[in-house]
Design a protein around this motif. Structure first.
Motif, PDB file in Angstrom:
ATOM      1  N   GLN A 197     -13.533  -5.940  -9.315  1.00 28.03           N
ATOM      2  CA  GLN A 197     -12.910  -6.239 -10.545  1.00 28.03           C
ATOM      3  C   GLN A 197     -13.161  -5.184 -11.951  1.00 28.03           C
ATOM      4  OE1 GLN A 197     -14.090 -10.034 -11.951  1.00 28.03           O
ATOM      5  NE2 GLN A 197     -16.376  -9.748 -12.520  1.00 28.03           N
ATOM      6  N   GLY A 198     -12.930  -5.747 -12.931  1.00 27.82           N
ATOM      7  CA  GLY A 198     -13.038  -4.635 -14.592  1.00 27.82           C
ATOM      8  C   GLY A 198     -12.358  -3.440 -14.545  1.00 27.82           C
ATOM      9  N   GLY A 199     -11.013  -3.282 -15.506  1.00 29.67           N
ATOM     10  CA  GLY A 199     -10.040  -2.561 -15.930  1.00 29.67           C
ATOM     11  C   GLY A 199     -10.312  -1.628 -15.607  1.00 29.67           C
ATOM     12  N   ILE A 200      -9.189  -1.225 -14.923  1.00 33.25           N
ATOM     13  CA  ILE A 200      -8.092   0.053 -13.851  1.00 33.25           C
ATOM     14  C   ILE A 200      -8.494   0.715 -15.392  1.00 33.25           C
ATOM     15  CG2 ILE A 200      -7.229   1.297 -12.409  1.00 33.25           C
ATOM     16  CD1 ILE A 200      -7.611  -0.696 -10.608  1.00 33.25           C
ATOM     17  N   ASP A 201      -8.425   2.330 -15.642  1.00 32.71           N
ATOM     18  CA  ASP A 201      -7.787   2.631 -16.429  1.00 32.71           C
ATOM     19  C   ASP A 201      -6.295   3.776 -16.469  1.00 32.71           C
ATOM     20  OD1 ASP A 201      -7.277   4.031 -18.875  1.00 32.71           O
ATOM     21  OD2 ASP A 201      -8.420   6.398 -18.651  1.00 32.71           O
ATOM     22  N   PRO A 202      -5.152   3.019 -16.637  1.00 33.97           N
ATOM     23  CA  PRO A 202      -3.991   3.245 -15.911  1.00 33.97           C
ATOM     24  C   PRO A 202      -3.862   4.714 -16.616  1.00 33.97           C
ATOM     25  CG  PRO A 202      -3.789   2.095 -17.607  1.00 33.97           C
ATOM     26  CD  PRO A 202      -4.786   2.347 -17.595  1.00 33.97           C
TER      27      PRO A 202
END
Lengths: 393, 152
Positions: free
Chosen positions: A13-18
């Protein structure tokens, strides 16, 4: 097991830098350079010839009466009929739509983009008059600029920002109209419960709405005006019909073939599912399934149409849109005579519209407000669907 | 690429990038996965007319991304700087990286990103039943390894 799953989820989990569009555009892809690719392809061909050809020969000699795949042939016939119908230049339509069926799970809501009522496309790109959800938030504070709600539609030039549009119950509507395919022009008269008769003219860039909100008309006028942007019309349509039916209708209005709403590139599969009659003519019925991704890009769409399609698809996807199944009836002359399109949503809801086509090549010329010229079809024009059947003796 | 194509491509990126990125992260780790995603989408940008007509463009680009990444011999890494106060078993990072690629893809996508086996299958081209097998085998290996860690 549950702990392990939670551990994995915690790790991942945690944001994926798009990856952004700009990053993609400024990047060269990492594949091998052309020379290496050519060598690799030659090597692949050699391996293929050495290994695969004997196998293919053995198989083909054992099955010498192989016929084309039904799916491929059906797809070819649908695409050929689409080409034939578009090439006719014009056709009349009658259509009806049912409201979306009830979902089996709770629905979601979406926020429609702001748009500037009365904005003329000649003042800039169509997309320049469409606000974003961020813009809505910024401009809900006091002062000049858009505020939520609909109230400055008729001939005004204010911003319109519907605060929130749900799936909505939708409306059963029906109507008739004419579509010219080259250049694109469409006029449609629709009976909308609660609003009465609304006539829409659409030239692929702008909309003129006679009745309803009088979108695109000059202040105080009932039949003339500069037109207003096609993408900006989405808010009115979606607030009237609900997000699902409204966005589906915007897909139609933004399609360069209008209510035909089919694109060759999107038809990647087709099945022949039966036969029937439309207006007394025998037809063969095919079925194609369109995914949201396939509908994202429509051949020949201009900037306004492409923007409106993207906006509508965005709304539909937020509603859980999973795709559309279209039953296409094709007559013996190769014209599309009827389509029955059913859009499906992940909560089990669906929405169906039926369109019947006629007067191919003889529907006349659609004129926008202020345009001059003949609108009648050439004298003596006989559409293939009304021509007497050839007799045999 | 004309304006309409660019609009279509942008819409495709919005739709496909999250899935593609997650699948390549599952296969390659955070950094290589992101690099591979950018490579694959750059390929799509350069070959958009062909890619957009494909039945499963995201699935094709997944393979493009994997091909691109294989040229770079960099280990699969799931560490992140913000993982210092993590709530998971620390050895999981190493154990995931040590799993065979297909088992790791199945485990990370299903339990990390909550994909269904059908969604994994659609993007990777691996049959759903095979995805399920990889998932079970991957989880068994992780369980066994974590048992060793716990009691070793």
């Amino acid at each position: 097991m549950a702990d392990l799953s939670e551990d994995i989820h915690s790790l991942i989990q945690g944001g994926i830098d798009p990856v952004t569009f700009e990053e993609i555009r400024n990047r060269r892809h990492g594949l091998r350079p052309p020379r290496q690719r050519i060598v690799a392809r030659v090597a692949s061909v050699v391996v293929f010839l050495a290994v695969a050809v004997p196998v293919i020969l053995a198989v083909s000699s054992a099955r010498s009466t192989t016929s084309p795949k039904a799916g491929g042939l059906a797809r070819h016939r649908v695409i050929a009929a689409l080409d034939t119908t578009i090439a006719s230049g014009s056709f009349d339509i009658t259509f009806s739509q049912q409201p979306p069926t009830s979902p089996t799970t709770p629905t979601t809501t979406t926020t429609a983009p702001c748009y500037q009522s009365g904005a003329n496309s000649s003042t800039g790109p169509a997309s320049s008059v469409v606000g974003t959800p961020t813009t809505i938030a910024e401009r809900t504070t006091p002062g000049p600029g858009p505020s939520p709600g609909i109230g400055t539609v008729a001939g005004g030039t204010g911003w319109i920002c519907p605060a929130s549009i749900g799936a909505g119950p939708g409306l059963a509507i029906s109507g008739q109209g004419t579509v010219d395919t080259n250049p694109f022009a469409m006029v449609v008269g629709t009976e909308v419960p609660g609003f009465g008769q609304i006539t829409l003219r659409d030239d692929g860039t702008d909309i003129w709405e006679l009745g309803g909100g009088d979108y695109g008309l000059a202040p105080g006028s009932t039949d003339s005006g500069p037109g207003s942007s096609l993408p900006g019309f989405s808010s009115l349509v979606e607030s009237t019909l609900g997000a699902r039916q409204g966005a589906s209708d915007m897909m139609v209005l933004a399609n360069p073939t209008g209510y035909l709403e089919l694109d060759e590139n999107a038809i990647t599969n087709a099945d022949q599912i039966g036969t029937g009659t439309v207006d007394g003519s025998p037809v063969t019925v095919y079925q194609v399934t369109l995914s949201p991704d396939q509908e994202a890009t429509v051949t020949g769409a201009n900037t306004a149409e492409a923007t409106a399609i993207q906006d509508a698809l965005g709304v539909l996807k937020q509603q859980g849109y999973t795709g559309t199944t279209v039953k296409i009836s094709i007559d013996a002359a190769g014209f599309i005579r009827q389509t029955v399109a059913t859009a499906s949503f992940s909560d089990g809801s669906s929405q169906t519209g039926e369109t019947t086509f006629s007067d191919f090549g003889c529907a006349g010329t659609v004129l926008m407000p202020g345009q001059q010229g003949a609108s009648s079809p050439p004298p003596g024009c006989v559409s293939p669907d009304t021509a007497p059947s050839p007799t045999t003796s | 690429m004309n304006e309409a194509d660019e609009v279509g491509f942008r819409a495709f990126v919005v739709t496909a990038e999250p899935r593609l990125h997650r699948a390549l992260v599952a296969s390659l780790g955070w950094d290589r996965g992101r690099e591979a995603t950018a490579d694959a989408l750059a390929y799509a940008w350069e070959h958009w007319p062909r890619v957009r007509s494909m039945t499963n463009p995201a699935g094709y680009l997944y393979r493009v991304g994997q091909s691109s990444a294989r040229r770079r011999r960099v280990p699969v890494l799931f560490e992140r700087p913000e993982h210092t106060d993590s709530l998971y078993e620390p050895s999981l990072i190493r154990l995931l990286a040590e799993l065979p690629e297909r088992q790791r893809i199945a485990v990370v996508l299903v339990h990390g990103f909550h994909w269904t086996t059908r969604e994994v299958s659609d993007l990777t081209g691996i049959a759903p039943s095979t995805v399920h097998t990889h998932l079970e085998r991957g989880l068994s290996k992780l369980r066994a390894a974590l048992e060793v860690v716990d009691h070793g």
